[in-house]
Design an enzyme around this catalytic site. Sequence first.
Site, PDB file in Angstrom:
ATOM      1  CB  THR A 168      60.228 -22.847  12.947  1.00  0.00           C
ATOM      2  OG1 THR A 168      60.569 -21.953  13.986  1.00  0.00           O
ATOM      3  CG2 THR A 168      60.493 -22.125  11.631  1.00  0.00           C
ATOM      4  CG  ASP A 169      58.142 -20.374  17.385  1.00  0.00           C
ATOM      5  OD1 ASP A 169      59.253 -20.600  16.849  1.00  0.00           O
ATOM      6  OD2 ASP A 169      58.015 -20.181  18.615  1.00  0.00           O
ATOM      7  CD  GLU A 170      63.516 -19.589  15.094  1.00  0.00           C
ATOM      8  OE1 GLU A 170      64.295 -18.911  14.423  1.00  0.00           O
ATOM      9  OE2 GLU A 170      63.890 -20.491  15.870  1.00  0.00           O
ATOM     10  CE1 TYR A 213      65.247 -23.223  10.329  1.00  0.00           C
ATOM     11  CE2 TYR A 213      64.529 -21.748  12.085  1.00  0.00           C
ATOM     12  CZ  TYR A 213      64.485 -22.984  11.463  1.00  0.00           C
ATOM     13  OH  TYR A 213      63.677 -23.981  11.956  1.00  0.00           O
ATOM     14  CE  LYS A 234      61.147 -25.120   8.555  1.00  0.00           C
ATOM     15  NZ  LYS A 234      61.263 -26.558   8.171  1.00  0.00           N
ATOM     16  CG  ASP A 249      72.163  -9.518  20.607  1.00  0.00           C
ATOM     17  OD1 ASP A 249      71.983 -10.758  20.643  1.00  0.00           O
ATOM     18  OD2 ASP A 249      71.267  -8.690  20.868  1.00  0.00           O
TER      19      ASP A 249
END
Length: 350
Positions: free
Chosen positions: A132-134, A157, A161, A287
Site C-alpha cells: 500500500t502507499d500508506e 496497519y 505493511k 476523527d
Amino acid sequence: MSKKNILITGGAGFIGSHVVRLFVNKYPAYHITNLDKLTYAGNLENLKDVEGRPNYTFIKGDMVDQAFVDKLFRENSFDDVIHLAAESHVDRSIKYPMDFIFTNVIGTVNLLNACRLHWQDAGEHLFYHISTDEVFGSLGDEGFFTEMTPYDPQSPYSASKASSDHFVRAYHNTYGLPVILTNCSNNYGPNHFPEKLIPLCIHNIKHNNPLPVYGKGENIRDWLYVEDHARAIDMVFHQGEVGESYNIGGSNEWKNIDLVYLLCDIMDRKLGREKGDSARLITFVKDRAGHDLRYAIDATKIKSEIGWEPSLQFEEGLEKTVDWYLNNNEWLENVTSGAYQKYYQDQYGA
Ligand code: NAD
Ligand code: TYD
C-alpha cells in the site's frame, strides 16, 4: 504461453478476487491456487463465476500457520506467489494491532521462508508482494509519493505493511529471493467490504442511515478502480524487473467530504430520490486517531517502464460501483449481517 503454477493469497478478498478472476480467465495455461483463510473479509461469493474451472483451485488455510504453509508448498510445486492476503482496515488495526502483526508480518515471513526453502531448483520464480502507499506516511498539501519516498508509516496497519515490505526486500538482499513489490493507492469497486468509506456510504445511503465522516472530511485519498489495479498487477507480474518496486495510483485525489457528496448525488439519481436527500445523512464524527491527511501517488515509473495507466474516470468508476451494489443486494445484506452489526456498533456507537 508457458505453463505456470501460481499461488495467489487472499484471493477471496476484495482486490484478490479481481486478480484471481483476471488470471483464471486470461491465462488458461496457468494453474491458479487461491489460498485464503476466509476471515470476515474473505467471501467465496466473490469468485462464484470461476468456481469449478479446470485451472483454478481454492484452499482454505491460514498463512500464519507455519506447518500448514510448509505442507502446502511441499504438496504443490508453485512457480510464483502473488501475495495479497492481509488484514487491511486501518480502524480495525487501531483496535486490534496484534492481528495485523500476526497476519501481515508473520504470515508474509512464513510465505517467504517457504519460497526460500522450496525454490532451490533452476526454475524461474517470483514472489510478488502487494502493498500500500500508506507505508510512506502522510503528505501535506504538496508533493507525491514516489518509489524513493522514505517509509514513514503512521498507523498499526501501515506499520505492519511496511514491516512486511522490509522483510520482502531483506529476503531479496540476503538470500537472493526473486521479489517485486507494488504500493498502490486506495481501491474502490465491486466486492469491497462495507467497512471502507465508499461501500459503507453506499450501504448507509440505501438504508437511510447516517454517513459518518471523520473529523472535518478534509483528508484526501487517491482513488483507483479495482480492475485497473488488477490489470496493473498482471502487467507488473509479467513485465516487472526483479528487485524493483512500482507505485500504482489513479492520479485522482478527492477530499473525503467532496467524495461523499458526489456519491450522495449518484445515489439520489439511482434511487429516484430528490437531489440533496442523501447528503442530509452526512454526519461529522470524532476523527480517526492519527488520521493521515493526504495520500497521492506519482505513477510515472509504472507508466514509463511497464506501460500501465488507469483506464476509468472516477465518476464512471463510481457509477459502475454503485450499480454493482444496487444489483447485488444479496451480497451486501449477507456481509452486513451477523458479526458486522457488532463491528458497526463498536466503531460508530450506533
Ligand atoms: P481484504 O481485507 O478485502 O482481503 C484480504 C483477504 O485476505 C481476505 O480474503 C482474507 O480472508 C484473507 N486473509 C486474511 N488473513 C489471512 C490469513 N492469515 N491467511 C490467509 N488468508 C488471509 O483486502 P484487500 O483490500 O483486497 O487488500 C488486498 C491486499 O492489497 C492487502 O495486502 C492490502 O494491504 C493491499 N492493498 C489494499 C488497498 C485497498 O485500497 N484495499 C490498497 C493498496 C494495497
Ligand atoms: P478507508 O476507506 O478506511 O481507507 P484508508 O483509511 O485505508 O485510506 O478510509 C478512506 C478515508 O475515509 C480515510 O480518510 C478515512 C475516512 N473515513 C471516514 O471519514 N469515515 C468512515 O466511516 C471511514 C470508514 C473512513
